[in-house]
Design an enzyme around this catalytic site. Structure first.
Site, PDB file in Angstrom:
ATOM      1  N   TYR A   1      22.482   1.716  11.453  1.00 12.94           N
ATOM      2  CA  TYR A   1      21.541   0.852  10.425  1.00 12.94           C
ATOM      3  C   TYR A   1      22.090  -0.734  10.276  1.00 12.94           C
ATOM      4  O   TYR A   1      21.821  -1.550  10.869  1.00 12.94           O
ATOM      5  CB  TYR A   1      21.229   1.392   9.002  1.00 12.94           C
ATOM      6  CG  TYR A   1      20.112   0.768   8.279  1.00 12.94           C
ATOM      7  CD1 TYR A   1      18.961   1.217   8.403  1.00 12.94           C
ATOM      8  CD2 TYR A   1      20.420  -0.215   7.523  1.00 12.94           C
ATOM      9  CE1 TYR A   1      17.935   0.603   7.795  1.00 12.94           C
ATOM     10  CE2 TYR A   1      19.297  -1.150   7.062  1.00 12.94           C
ATOM     11  CZ  TYR A   1      18.197  -0.638   7.034  1.00 12.94           C
ATOM     12  OH  TYR A   1      17.095  -1.247   6.564  1.00 12.94           O
TER      13      TYR A   1
ATOM     14  N   GLU B   1      -4.110  -1.310   6.754  1.00 13.90           N
ATOM     15  CA  GLU B   1      -4.753   0.116   6.449  1.00 13.90           C
ATOM     16  C   GLU B   1      -5.748   0.362   7.160  1.00 13.90           C
ATOM     17  O   GLU B   1      -6.453  -0.538   7.548  1.00 13.90           O
ATOM     18  CB  GLU B   1      -4.379   0.506   5.048  1.00 13.90           C
ATOM     19  CG  GLU B   1      -3.122   0.290   4.377  1.00 13.90           C
ATOM     20  CD  GLU B   1      -2.077   1.051   5.042  1.00 13.90           C
ATOM     21  OE1 GLU B   1      -2.179   2.306   5.717  1.00 13.90           O
ATOM     22  OE2 GLU B   1      -0.693   1.049   4.588  1.00 13.90           O
TER      23      GLU B   1
ATOM     24  N   LEU C   1       6.997  -5.632   3.413  1.00 15.34           N
ATOM     25  CA  LEU C   1       6.558  -5.196   4.927  1.00 15.34           C
ATOM     26  C   LEU C   1       7.580  -4.395   5.569  1.00 15.34           C
ATOM     27  O   LEU C   1       8.749  -5.067   5.461  1.00 15.34           O
ATOM     28  CB  LEU C   1       6.443  -6.511   5.669  1.00 15.34           C
ATOM     29  CG  LEU C   1       4.859  -7.421   5.275  1.00 15.34           C
ATOM     30  CD1 LEU C   1       4.929  -8.404   6.675  1.00 15.34           C
ATOM     31  CD2 LEU C   1       3.749  -6.497   5.174  1.00 15.34           C
TER      32      LEU C   1
ATOM     33  N   SER D   1       0.783  -1.460   0.109  1.00 16.92           N
ATOM     34  CA  SER D   1      -0.062   0.011  -0.020  1.00 16.92           C
ATOM     35  C   SER D   1       0.815   1.224   0.053  1.00 16.92           C
ATOM     36  O   SER D   1       0.168   2.480  -0.240  1.00 16.92           O
ATOM     37  CB  SER D   1      -1.029   0.222   1.110  1.00 16.92           C
ATOM     38  OG  SER D   1      -0.192  -0.184   2.317  1.00 16.92           O
ATOM     39  N   THR D   2       2.041   1.159   0.296  1.00 16.89           N
ATOM     40  CA  THR D   2       2.869   2.352   0.494  1.00 16.89           C
ATOM     41  C   THR D   2       4.385   2.300  -0.034  1.00 16.89           C
ATOM     42  O   THR D   2       4.732   0.752  -0.215  1.00 16.89           O
ATOM     43  CB  THR D   2       2.809   3.035   1.796  1.00 16.89           C
ATOM     44  OG1 THR D   2       3.374   2.112   2.915  1.00 16.89           O
ATOM     45  CG2 THR D   2       1.588   3.419   2.362  1.00 16.89           C
TER      46      THR D   2
ATOM     47  N   LYS E   1      18.442  -7.432   8.699  1.00 19.10           N
ATOM     48  CA  LYS E   1      18.393  -7.507   7.263  1.00 19.10           C
ATOM     49  C   LYS E   1      19.308  -8.709   6.989  1.00 19.10           C
ATOM     50  O   LYS E   1      18.964  -9.441   6.043  1.00 19.10           O
ATOM     51  CB  LYS E   1      18.850  -6.257   6.876  1.00 19.10           C
ATOM     52  CG  LYS E   1      17.877  -5.150   6.746  1.00 19.10           C
ATOM     53  CD  LYS E   1      16.494  -5.492   6.083  1.00 19.10           C
ATOM     54  CE  LYS E   1      15.520  -4.194   5.712  1.00 19.10           C
ATOM     55  NZ  LYS E   1      14.335  -4.891   5.141  1.00 19.10           N
TER      56      LYS E   1
ATOM     57  N   ALA F   1      -0.831  -9.311   7.979  1.00 21.60           N
ATOM     58  CA  ALA F   1       0.001 -10.253   6.956  1.00 21.60           C
ATOM     59  C   ALA F   1       0.941 -11.339   7.849  1.00 21.60           C
ATOM     60  O   ALA F   1       1.258 -12.400   7.217  1.00 21.60           O
ATOM     61  CB  ALA F   1       1.105  -9.251   5.913  1.00 21.60           C
TER      62      ALA F   1
HETATM   63  P1  NAI Z   1       6.494   1.516   4.145  1.00 24.16           P
HETATM   64  O1  NAI Z   1       6.048   1.854   5.590  1.00 24.16           O
HETATM   65  O2  NAI Z   1       6.210   2.528   3.116  1.00 24.16           O
HETATM   66  O3  NAI Z   1       5.467   0.213   3.765  1.00 24.16           O
HETATM   67  C1  NAI Z   1       5.187  -0.772   4.525  1.00 24.16           C
HETATM   68  C2  NAI Z   1       4.205  -1.758   4.100  1.00 24.16           C
HETATM   69  O4  NAI Z   1       3.870  -2.800   4.710  1.00 24.16           O
HETATM   70  C3  NAI Z   1       2.869  -0.981   3.856  1.00 24.16           C
HETATM   71  O5  NAI Z   1       2.033  -1.445   2.852  1.00 24.16           O
HETATM   72  C4  NAI Z   1       2.212  -1.448   5.365  1.00 24.16           C
HETATM   73  O6  NAI Z   1       0.603  -1.541   5.060  1.00 24.16           O
HETATM   74  C5  NAI Z   1       2.192  -2.863   5.224  1.00 24.16           C
HETATM   75  N1  NAI Z   1       2.249  -3.449   6.631  1.00 24.16           N
HETATM   76  C6  NAI Z   1       3.229  -3.161   7.790  1.00 24.16           C
HETATM   77  N2  NAI Z   1       2.564  -3.961   8.759  1.00 24.16           N
HETATM   78  C7  NAI Z   1       1.795  -5.013   8.201  1.00 24.16           C
HETATM   79  C8  NAI Z   1       1.209  -5.933   8.768  1.00 24.16           C
HETATM   80  N3  NAI Z   1       1.147  -6.446   9.712  1.00 24.16           N
HETATM   81  N4  NAI Z   1       0.478  -6.791   7.865  1.00 24.16           N
HETATM   82  C9  NAI Z   1       0.062  -6.267   6.535  1.00 24.16           C
HETATM   83  N5  NAI Z   1       0.869  -5.175   5.883  1.00 24.16           N
HETATM   84  C10 NAI Z   1       1.640  -4.587   6.863  1.00 24.16           C
HETATM   85  O7  NAI Z   1       7.841   0.923   4.087  1.00 24.16           O
HETATM   86  P2  NAI Z   1       9.086   0.726   2.866  1.00 24.16           P
HETATM   87  O8  NAI Z   1      10.064   1.990   2.977  1.00 24.16           O
HETATM   88  O9  NAI Z   1       8.398   0.748   1.541  1.00 24.16           O
HETATM   89  O10 NAI Z   1       9.712  -0.562   3.212  1.00 24.16           O
HETATM   90  C11 NAI Z   1       9.357  -1.713   2.625  1.00 24.16           C
HETATM   91  C12 NAI Z   1      10.719  -2.758   2.553  1.00 24.16           C
HETATM   92  O11 NAI Z   1      11.784  -1.711   1.813  1.00 24.16           O
HETATM   93  C13 NAI Z   1      11.431  -2.755   4.013  1.00 24.16           C
HETATM   94  O12 NAI Z   1      11.895  -4.230   4.077  1.00 24.16           O
HETATM   95  C14 NAI Z   1      12.433  -1.743   4.012  1.00 24.16           C
HETATM   96  O13 NAI Z   1      13.196  -2.142   5.231  1.00 24.16           O
HETATM   97  C15 NAI Z   1      12.959  -1.830   2.634  1.00 24.16           C
HETATM   98  N6  NAI Z   1      13.733  -0.763   2.353  1.00 24.16           N
HETATM   99  C16 NAI Z   1      13.545   0.558   2.488  1.00 24.16           C
HETATM  100  C17 NAI Z   1      14.170   1.631   2.257  1.00 24.16           C
HETATM  101  C18 NAI Z   1      14.004   3.076   2.488  1.00 24.16           C
HETATM  102  O14 NAI Z   1      14.824   3.904   2.531  1.00 24.16           O
HETATM  103  N7  NAI Z   1      12.739   3.208   2.684  1.00 24.16           N
HETATM  104  C19 NAI Z   1      15.557   1.226   1.541  1.00 24.16           C
HETATM  105  C20 NAI Z   1      15.908   0.118   1.223  1.00 24.16           C
HETATM  106  C21 NAI Z   1      15.038  -1.137   1.594  1.00 24.16           C
HETATM  107 NA    NA Z   2       6.223  -0.933   1.149  1.00 21.69          NA
END
Ligand code: NAI
Ligand code: NA
Length: 398
Positions: A236, A75, A139, A50-51, A245, A112
């Site tokens: 980190y 959400e 996630l 979703s995000t 990670k 999830a």
């Molecule tokens: P985000 O916070 O934008 O997205 C998280 C997603 O997980 C959302 O869709 C949310 O609804 C879902 N979610 C959370 N808890 C949940 C649950 N219990 N059940 C179902 N859905 C759930 O985060 P982002 O930044 O997109 O992170 C996604 C992945 O990318 C993570 O593994 C993060 O470590 C990795 N990542 C992020 C970076 C960054 O700079 N933002 C860089 C490199 C990797």
């Molecule tokens: Na995401």
């Protein structure tokens, strides 16, 4: 409702349905402008859809490769006088656009990490799609209730060993200050963080999907990781989250074996540091990102989540010769531009200089703020934020 941004610390408490729809449309337009991903995925499950990187993965699959998508997320819809969450509105906007384009898109809203949501997802795949050929695991969560034991784990963002002192910024005010983050109290902090953000849940998903027979022959799965520069290592990559990670990355090979029968493959993709709801919660990182944005934009190599995910699909997971380029540890790298030596050297130099006084000038703190508010549907020129939002926006498939 008239909806304005309301923030508390690094959290934005409100989201704008029409603004988030613009954000989604912009991402779709980007993908369309880049052209079709040949040999791309056709039936895709996105967990964390979703995000951030998750919604961008879903958009890249649907609009870059004509994929049917099922999205799983956690959400909240709007309630009396209170807007829904950004991810709710993103998903509503995505489904509307997908359906208008004749693409199958359904969503499941719930935890999830639970067995129930995994089962609901399997049932939906069986009913509508039969099999899945790509599973994206995106996630990010601060807590997880373990589905087998019922134990609730909370992750922590701490260094390991000694305290970590460095600069940080409050991106709302632009005040740069020194902070010291105390290290973990005990091994439990590491274990809890691994339990939430490590690879176990990804493995559970892939085991369940495999057992249910809903994975297509040659299925791929990808989860997202981060490495980043030395200056953020203590908080980190060498901190608690980095241990999670490491665990996630090691899980890729476990999943590889689970997928043998269907000739499947599991990958971790190391992505670029970007403004998302999750990354804004990590101390020190927002200052790094605002300097990184400045340097990468000046060099013309800046990417957002959608540019990253399109490139992941087109130039890594679904290349024309079918080969997936990986590093020595078997990881996909789309943080290659962030980690380029010239980029890192310039960020390092700016890092040493950064103060409250020169921040607006030497960093892209403006771009950071812009991205942050955009995540929640704010600061789009197209939207009149003094006007009523005219409808209750629902995700059609829920
Ligand atoms: P985000 O916070 O934008 O997205 C998280 C997603 O997980 C959302 O869709 C949310 O609804 C879902 N979610 C959370 N808890 C949940 C649950 N219990 N059940 C179902 N859905 C759930 O985060 P982002 O930044 O997109 O992170 C996604 C992945 O990318 C993570 O593994 C993060 O470590 C990795 N990542 C992020 C970076 C960054 O700079 N933002 C860089 C490199 C990797
Ligand atoms: Na995401």
């Amino acid at each position: 409702m008239i909806i304005k941004p309301r923030t508390r610390g690094f959290i934005c408490l409100t989201s704008h349905p029409d603004g988030t729809a613009v954000n989604i449309k912009n991402q779709i337009e980007y993908v369309k402008s880049q052209g079709e991903i040949k040999n791309g995925p056709k039936k895709v499950l996105v967990i964390g859809a979703s995000t951030g990187f998750g919604i961008s993965s879903r958009i890249a699959a649907a609009f870059g490769s004509g994929a049917a998508t099922i999205g799983v997320f956690f959400e909240k819809p709007a309630t009396e006088g209170k807007p829904g969450t950004a991810g709710w509105y993103n998903s509503a906007a995505f489904e509307k656009e997908a359906q208008a384009a004749g693409l199958y898109a359904k969503s499941i809203n719930g935890d999830a990490f639970s067995d129930e949501i995994k089962q609901q997802t399997i049932d939906l795949i069986k009913k509508d799609l039969g099999t899945i050929d790509l599973v994206v695991y995106s996630l990010a969560s601060p807590r997880r209730t373990h589905p087998k034991t019922g134990v609730a784990y909370a992750s922590v963002l701490k260094p390991i060993g000694q305290p970590f002192s460095n600069k940080t910024v409050d991106f709302h005010t632009g005040v740069v200050s020194d902070i010291t983050i105390n290290p973990i109290d005990s091994q439990e902090d590491i274990d809890n963080t691994i339990a939430v953000m490590g690879g176990e849940d990804w493995k559970f998903w892939m085991e369940d999907l495999q057992k249910a027979g809903v994975l297509a022959n040659g299925v791929k799965t990808v989860a997202y990781s981060y490495i980043g520069p030395e200056l953020t290592f203590p908080i980190y990559r060498n901190g608690t989250i980095g241990q999670a990670k490491n665990d996630l990355e090691a899980t890729a090979s476990t999943i590889h074996s689970i997928l043998k029968d269907v000739n499947g493959e599991a990958y971790v993709s190391v992505n670029k540091a970007l403004v998302t709801q999750s990354s804004s919660a990590i101390p020190v990182v927002p200052l790094y990102i605002s300097l990184l944005y400045k340097v990468m934009k000046e060099k013309g190599i800046h990417e957002g989540t959608i540019e990253q995910m399109y490139r992941l699909f087109k130039e890594r997971l679904y290349t024309e010769n079918g080969e997936i380029p990986v590093d020595a540890e078997g990881r996909i790298r789309i943080d290659d531009l962030e980690m380029r030596e010239d980029v890192q050297q310039e960020v390092d130099k700016l890092w040493k200089e950064a103060t409250t006084e020169n921040l607006e000038q030497i960093s892209d703190i403006k771009g950071y703020r812009e991205d942050f508010f955009n995540l929640f549907g704010f600061n789009f020129d197209e939207i009149n934020y003094d006007a009523e939002t005219n409808e209750v926006v629902n995700v059609p498939s829920i």
